[in-house]
Design a protein around this motif. Sequence first.
Motif, PDB file in Angstrom:
ATOM      1  N   GLU A 266       5.911 -55.768 -15.569  1.00 10.86           N
ATOM      2  CA  GLU A 266       5.085 -54.620 -15.186  1.00 10.86           C
ATOM      3  C   GLU A 266       5.453 -54.119 -13.796  1.00 10.86           C
ATOM      4  N   VAL A 267       5.687 -55.033 -12.882  1.00 11.23           N
ATOM      5  CA  VAL A 267       6.084 -54.653 -11.530  1.00 11.23           C
ATOM      6  C   VAL A 267       7.426 -53.926 -11.567  1.00 11.23           C
ATOM      7  N   GLU A 268       8.357 -54.450 -12.322  1.00  9.04           N
ATOM      8  CA  GLU A 268       9.688 -53.822 -12.422  1.00  9.04           C
ATOM      9  C   GLU A 268       9.601 -52.454 -13.073  1.00  9.04           C
ATOM     10  N   LYS A 269       8.787 -52.319 -14.115  1.00  9.66           N
ATOM     11  CA  LYS A 269       8.608 -51.011 -14.765  1.00  9.66           C
ATOM     12  C   LYS A 269       8.085 -49.983 -13.774  1.00  9.66           C
ATOM     13  N   LYS A 270       7.068 -50.377 -13.011  1.00  7.71           N
ATOM     14  CA  LYS A 270       6.475 -49.453 -12.038  1.00  7.71           C
ATOM     15  C   LYS A 270       7.472 -49.089 -10.946  1.00  7.71           C
ATOM     16  N   ARG A 271       8.241 -50.062 -10.499  1.00  7.55           N
ATOM     17  CA  ARG A 271       9.246 -49.814  -9.453  1.00  7.55           C
ATOM     18  C   ARG A 271      10.298 -48.813  -9.933  1.00  7.55           C
ATOM     19  N   ARG A 272      10.815 -49.048 -11.130  1.00  6.61           N
ATOM     20  CA  ARG A 272      11.843 -48.152 -11.675  1.00  6.61           C
ATOM     21  C   ARG A 272      11.283 -46.771 -11.999  1.00  6.61           C
ATOM     22  N   GLU A 273      10.050 -46.731 -12.503  1.00  8.63           N
ATOM     23  CA  GLU A 273       9.437 -45.444 -12.820  1.00  8.63           C
ATOM     24  C   GLU A 273       9.260 -44.608 -11.551  1.00  8.63           C
ATOM     25  N   LEU A 274       8.823 -45.247 -10.467  1.00  8.47           N
ATOM     26  CA  LEU A 274       8.663 -44.546  -9.198  1.00  8.47           C
ATOM     27  C   LEU A 274      10.004 -44.026  -8.697  1.00  8.47           C
ATOM     28  N   PHE A 275      11.046 -44.849  -8.776  1.00 10.62           N
ATOM     29  CA  PHE A 275      12.378 -44.419  -8.345  1.00 10.62           C
ATOM     30  C   PHE A 275      12.833 -43.200  -9.135  1.00 10.62           C
ATOM     31  N   LEU A 276      12.689 -43.251 -10.466  1.00 15.42           N
ATOM     32  CA  LEU A 276      13.127 -42.125 -11.293  1.00 15.42           C
ATOM     33  C   LEU A 276      12.295 -40.876 -11.043  1.00 15.42           C
ATOM     34  N   LYS A 277      11.023 -41.053 -10.799  1.00 21.98           N
ATOM     35  CA  LYS A 277      10.157 -39.907 -10.510  1.00 21.98           C
ATOM     36  C   LYS A 277      10.595 -39.235  -9.206  1.00 21.98           C
ATOM     37  N   LEU A 278      10.859 -40.043  -8.178  1.00 18.66           N
ATOM     38  CA  LEU A 278      11.322 -39.492  -6.904  1.00 18.66           C
ATOM     39  C   LEU A 278      12.682 -38.812  -7.052  1.00 18.66           C
TER      40      LEU A 278
ATOM     41  N   GLU B 231      13.931 -37.482  -9.804  1.00 14.35           N
ATOM     42  CA  GLU B 231      13.726 -36.250 -10.571  1.00 14.35           C
ATOM     43  C   GLU B 231      13.228 -35.123  -9.663  1.00 14.35           C
ATOM     44  N   GLU B 232      12.279 -35.424  -8.794  1.00 10.62           N
ATOM     45  CA  GLU B 232      11.752 -34.408  -7.887  1.00 10.62           C
ATOM     46  C   GLU B 232      12.824 -33.917  -6.913  1.00 10.62           C
ATOM     47  N   GLN B 233      13.657 -34.829  -6.422  1.00 13.11           N
ATOM     48  CA  GLN B 233      14.728 -34.434  -5.504  1.00 13.11           C
ATOM     49  C   GLN B 233      15.767 -33.559  -6.208  1.00 13.11           C
ATOM     50  N   VAL B 234      16.082 -33.889  -7.451  1.00 13.63           N
ATOM     51  CA  VAL B 234      17.029 -33.089  -8.230  1.00 13.63           C
ATOM     52  C   VAL B 234      16.472 -31.677  -8.407  1.00 13.63           C
ATOM     53  N   LYS B 235      15.194 -31.582  -8.769  1.00 12.65           N
ATOM     54  CA  LYS B 235      14.573 -30.266  -8.960  1.00 12.65           C
ATOM     55  C   LYS B 235      14.573 -29.458  -7.658  1.00 12.65           C
TER      56      LYS B 235
ATOM     57  N   TYR C  36      23.682 -24.171 -14.500  1.00  8.35           N
ATOM     58  CA  TYR C  36      22.236 -24.022 -14.512  1.00  8.35           C
ATOM     59  C   TYR C  36      21.671 -25.001 -15.526  1.00  8.35           C
ATOM     60  N   ILE C  37      20.426 -25.417 -15.299  1.00 11.99           N
ATOM     61  CA  ILE C  37      19.762 -26.312 -16.236  1.00 11.99           C
ATOM     62  C   ILE C  37      18.278 -25.981 -16.220  1.00 11.99           C
ATOM     63  N   THR C  38      17.630 -26.181 -17.336  1.00 10.64           N
ATOM     64  CA  THR C  38      16.200 -25.904 -17.397  1.00 10.64           C
ATOM     65  C   THR C  38      15.410 -27.087 -16.857  1.00 10.64           C
ATOM     66  N   GLU C  39      14.228 -26.784 -16.378  1.00 11.45           N
ATOM     67  CA  GLU C  39      13.342 -27.839 -15.903  1.00 11.45           C
ATOM     68  C   GLU C  39      12.976 -28.766 -17.060  1.00 11.45           C
ATOM     69  N   GLU C  40      12.861 -28.202 -18.252  1.00 10.12           N
ATOM     70  CA  GLU C  40      12.552 -28.992 -19.441  1.00 10.12           C
ATOM     71  C   GLU C  40      13.658 -30.005 -19.736  1.00 10.12           C
ATOM     72  N   ALA C  41      14.914 -29.585 -19.612  1.00  9.40           N
ATOM     73  CA  ALA C  41      16.039 -30.490 -19.862  1.00  9.40           C
ATOM     74  C   ALA C  41      16.047 -31.635 -18.850  1.00  9.40           C
ATOM     75  N   ILE C  42      15.716 -31.329 -17.609  1.00 10.19           N
ATOM     76  CA  ILE C  42      15.654 -32.377 -16.588  1.00 10.19           C
ATOM     77  C   ILE C  42      14.548 -33.363 -16.936  1.00 10.19           C
TER      78      ILE C  42
END
Length: 84
Positions: free
Chosen positions: A56-68, A70-74, A23-29
């Motif tokens: 800036e383009v690379e930051k946004k691309r990677r941030e979007l990937f990690l956000k997606l 994270e949501e899939q993991v949750k 188990y893991i907390t949402e906060e830890a994720i």
Amino acid sequence: MNADGGFRLSVFAINELLGKQQYITEEAIREGFDFAKAKQEKEIEESDFTTNEEKEVEKKRRELFLKLLEEQVKLYLKSQHRLL
């Protein structure tokens, strides 16, 4: 950067690969992914081979990937009743 969050998420991921049901907390994720985002941003900023616009383009691309990711993991962990 919260290295503890990155460490907890890394340990959880390794244990998942080893087949351990944890188990893991949402906060830890969230903290783990925040750590990954900050680490990637730092790496991009320190790159000497790209322009500011490319950074800036690379930051946004990677941030979007990690956000997606994270949501899939949750979603996956919620479906398994393992998200606290």
